[in-house]
Design a protein around this motif. Sequence first.
Motif, PDB file in Angstrom:
ATOM      1  N   GLY A  38       0.428  -1.064   0.385  1.00  0.00           N
ATOM      2  CA  GLY A  38       0.227  -0.319  -0.216  1.00  0.00           C
ATOM      3  C   GLY A  38       0.911   1.484  -0.167  1.00  0.00           C
ATOM      4  N   PHE A  51      -9.801  -1.798   1.759  1.00  0.00           N
ATOM      5  CA  PHE A  51      -9.637  -3.538   1.405  1.00  0.00           C
ATOM      6  C   PHE A  51     -10.304  -4.964   2.043  1.00  0.00           C
ATOM      7  CE2 PHE A  51      -5.199  -1.729  -0.683  1.00  0.00           C
ATOM      8  CZ  PHE A  51      -6.017  -1.062  -1.624  1.00  0.00           C
ATOM      9  N   SER A  89     -10.640 -12.002  -8.218  1.00  0.00           N
ATOM     10  CA  SER A  89     -10.361 -10.759  -7.269  1.00  0.00           C
ATOM     11  C   SER A  89      -9.068 -10.820  -7.168  1.00  0.00           C
ATOM     12  CB  SER A  89     -11.261 -11.113  -6.463  1.00  0.00           C
ATOM     13  OG  SER A  89     -11.295 -11.928  -5.100  1.00  0.00           O
ATOM     14  N   PHE A  93      -6.855  -7.936  -8.335  1.00  0.00           N
ATOM     15  CA  PHE A  93      -6.094  -6.773  -7.181  1.00  0.00           C
ATOM     16  C   PHE A  93      -4.385  -7.243  -7.729  1.00  0.00           C
ATOM     17  CE2 PHE A  93      -3.958  -6.066  -3.633  1.00  0.00           C
ATOM     18  CZ  PHE A  93      -4.983  -4.757  -2.822  1.00  0.00           C
ATOM     19  N   PHE A  96      -3.721  -5.078 -11.731  1.00  0.00           N
ATOM     20  CA  PHE A  96      -3.819  -3.239 -10.661  1.00  0.00           C
ATOM     21  C   PHE A  96      -2.658  -2.782  -9.920  1.00  0.00           C
ATOM     22  CE2 PHE A  96      -8.861  -4.328 -11.275  1.00  0.00           C
ATOM     23  CZ  PHE A  96      -8.689  -4.337 -11.830  1.00  0.00           C
ATOM     24  N   ALA A  97      -2.618  -3.856  -8.569  1.00  0.00           N
ATOM     25  CA  ALA A  97      -1.490  -3.392  -7.575  1.00  0.00           C
ATOM     26  C   ALA A  97       0.325  -3.109  -8.821  1.00  0.00           C
ATOM     27  CB  ALA A  97      -1.645  -4.376  -6.791  1.00  0.00           C
ATOM     28  N   LEU A 110      -6.303   4.368  -9.265  1.00  0.00           N
ATOM     29  CA  LEU A 110      -5.953   3.513  -8.593  1.00  0.00           C
ATOM     30  C   LEU A 110      -6.817   2.496  -7.578  1.00  0.00           C
ATOM     31  CD1 LEU A 110      -3.806   1.092  -8.613  1.00  0.00           C
ATOM     32  CD2 LEU A 110      -2.042   2.542  -7.490  1.00  0.00           C
ATOM     33  N   LEU A 114      -8.182  -0.677  -7.780  1.00  0.00           N
ATOM     34  CA  LEU A 114      -8.187  -2.211  -6.225  1.00  0.00           C
ATOM     35  C   LEU A 114      -9.645  -2.633  -5.042  1.00  0.00           C
ATOM     36  CD1 LEU A 114      -4.355  -0.303  -5.182  1.00  0.00           C
ATOM     37  CD2 LEU A 114      -5.000  -2.716  -6.387  1.00  0.00           C
ATOM     38  N   ALA A 117     -11.709  -4.808  -7.127  1.00  0.00           N
ATOM     39  CA  ALA A 117     -11.235  -6.223  -7.021  1.00  0.00           C
ATOM     40  C   ALA A 117     -11.872  -6.773  -5.934  1.00  0.00           C
ATOM     41  CB  ALA A 117      -9.505  -5.751  -7.568  1.00  0.00           C
ATOM     42  N   ARG A 118     -11.645  -5.777  -4.933  1.00  0.00           N
ATOM     43  CA  ARG A 118     -11.912  -6.469  -3.413  1.00  0.00           C
ATOM     44  C   ARG A 118     -13.194  -6.861  -3.179  1.00  0.00           C
ATOM     45  NH1 ARG A 118      -8.442  -9.526  -0.484  1.00  0.00           N
ATOM     46  NH2 ARG A 118      -9.147  -8.931   1.552  1.00  0.00           N
ATOM     47  N   THR A 176       3.360  -8.258  -5.173  1.00  0.00           N
ATOM     48  CA  THR A 176       2.534  -8.802  -5.686  1.00  0.00           C
ATOM     49  C   THR A 176       2.431 -10.430  -6.559  1.00  0.00           C
ATOM     50  OG1 THR A 176       3.338  -8.768  -8.546  1.00  0.00           O
ATOM     51  CG2 THR A 176       2.245  -6.929  -7.207  1.00  0.00           C
TER      52      THR A 176
END
Length: 409
Positions: A38, A51, A89, A93, A96-97, A110, A114, A117-118, A176
Amino acid sequence: MTAASHAPRGNPKLILFLTIFVAMLGLSVLFPIIAPLGRQLGLSETQVGWFSTIYSLAQFLFAPIWGSRSERVGRKPVLILGLVGFSLSFGLFGLFATLGTRGVLSGTALFILLVAARLVGGLLSSATLPTAQAMMADLSSEKDRAAALGLIGAAFGLGVVFGPALGALLSGFGLTVPIFFSAGLGLVTALAAFLILPETRRAGQAASPRGDRRALLRHPGVLLFLAVSALYTLASVGMEQTIGFYVQDTLRLDPSQTARTVGAMLAVFGFVAAAVQGGAIRPLSKKIAPGPLITLGLVIMGAGMFLLPLTSTFWTITVALAVIGVGSAILGPSLSAALSLSAGQGRQGAVAGLNSSALALGRMTGPLLGTGLYQTAGHAAPYLLSGGVLAALLVWTLVARPEVRRASV
């Protein structure tokens, strides 16, 4: 004759065990990486906290729906959907990260992606736990219900034990990487479930899932057990979210020492809980009904919570956590068994969904209460609150004496 009689060959209980283990492993690999990831993405602590909140909120809202839907369309397709949704998901996630770390995405866009996605993960993966619990209940006789559901609890415990260590290990290849690993693991489990698991729902088992949920919520015993599920989870998660602060402040450790020390303590906590749920619950449940086991779990877990603020060394804190682990290991599967037996045949998916929502409600509120109390009311406050909640539940259950239908032998 049930659909299970024409099932693929294999060990369905083992696959169900692995399903929950993978789900918890996949979630808990995030524990050591979510904060540094994060910050690497330029997000605040509060944004990172969303999240977990949005994930638990989606589970709270949708778990009963999936549980009831498994009564209508079958357990197997709903379970597989949950596993595929879990993988989807995590894949989104991680994608995107990754784009965020490369500067392709940033800022509000962003963060929104995220969170989305969660949200997808909570919405779809909420099908996994209630359906797995319902399938385990379908595959077990009433006298073995608590022991079978104890395997689900053991899978939870083992996932929490190994997940953070695996996340820390894989993060050496990139922050990631653990996320994509979880996505792949979910797909492998979905494939195994598709190939091996039988359909366990009996033909014509349920016709009105909404009616099932309403009827269950009018049952005083079911309401009490759901309240105990939510509140004991609140107490447990409030402790888990603040124990790192407590260890660091009490033992006066730096951040890296704190991470290693808390990891070791929680490993003991998880192993003890998994051992009790995987081994001790079966003989206990054959001798003691779910109601008295719930009382026993509340007593032991509450004693550990009240003991925790009195500790000041590594070993005394670890012992207090182990006591809490034993209590929660007895309480969790006993509550699941009590709810399963109270629901009766044909409502296993519905009651498991309601229980998953109760657990999600506890996971949503516990961290906020625990961290808030630790910051504003003192280091002992979260554990005294948790102990007080468990003591109140003990008194409530002893006074109400909810009836649990005896298992047939």
